[in-house]
Design an enzyme around this catalytic site. Structure first.
Site, short mmCIF file in Angstrom:
data_model
loop_
_atom_site.label_atom_id
_atom_site.label_comp_id
_atom_site.label_asym_id
_atom_site.label_seq_id
_atom_site.Cartn_x
_atom_site.Cartn_y
_atom_site.Cartn_z
N ARG A 155 0.84 -1.21 0.00
CA ARG A 155 0.00 0.00 0.00
C ARG A 155 0.88 1.25 0.00
NH1 ARG A 155 -4.13 -0.45 4.77
NH2 ARG A 155 -4.77 1.60 3.95
N CYS A 199 -1.13 6.13 8.92
CA CYS A 199 -1.50 4.81 8.40
C CYS A 199 -2.65 5.02 7.43
CB CYS A 199 -1.85 3.85 9.54
SG CYS A 199 -3.26 4.39 10.52
#
Length: 160
Positions: free
Chosen positions: A44, A112
């Site tokens: 990611r 995050c």
């Protein structure tokens, strides 16, 4: 109100322990003494896979360092590793930044996908002796920064 009524607990916002997108953008643009640690998976972070939330770009903030939160946890992810093991993980990922920045003033902001696993990194830093104010969480995280319409917030693909 349950916690307040039963235990007298009331949450209080401590601005020094959180970052806004504007503060993170200042870090990105001016290369301040703050390092951004991203708790997402390498796939990611590098933009190799789509984000699980629709409408988000791939990639990461310029200058951010990837530290998947699971590296701070035991293999079964039931508890944190020892302080010594976590210190070694942090030293490994921050080695380059500590050489480039004044080590005495190095601060870390965590991020995050949504702000939740960033708190794992911040708590790990605190377990290793960092002050609460030296490990703030960018709680908007990628859910805010990575929005397709937020072209004012720069994104990097791949490894820098």
């Amino acid at each position: 109100t349950y916690l307040l009524d039963k235990y007298g607990f009331q949450a209080k916002l401590h601005h020094s322990r959180v970052r806004t997108w504007r503060q993170v953008l200042d870090t990105v643009e001016h290369k301040t003494q703050e390092v951004i640690l991203d708790a997402r998976s390498p796939q990611r972070f590098n933009g190799e896979v789509d984000e699980p939330r629709p409408g988000l770009r791939r990639g990461h903030m310029p200058g951010a360092v990837n530290l998947p939160f699971g590296l701070l946890l035991e293999e079964d992810q039931s508890r944190f590793r020892s302080v010594e093991e976590m210190q070694e993980v942090f030293r490994g990922v921050l080695a380059k930044q500590q050489q480039e920045l004044d080590r005495r003033n190095l601060r870390v902001a965590t991020t995050c996908g949504s702000g939740v696993t960033a708190a794992v990194l911040s708590f790990g830093l605190q377990l290793c002796g960092a002050a609460l104010e030296d490990a703030p969480v960018y709680d908007g995280s990628w859910a805010e920064w990575g929005q397709e319409e937020r072209t004012d917030l720069p994104v990097v693909l791949g490894k820098e």
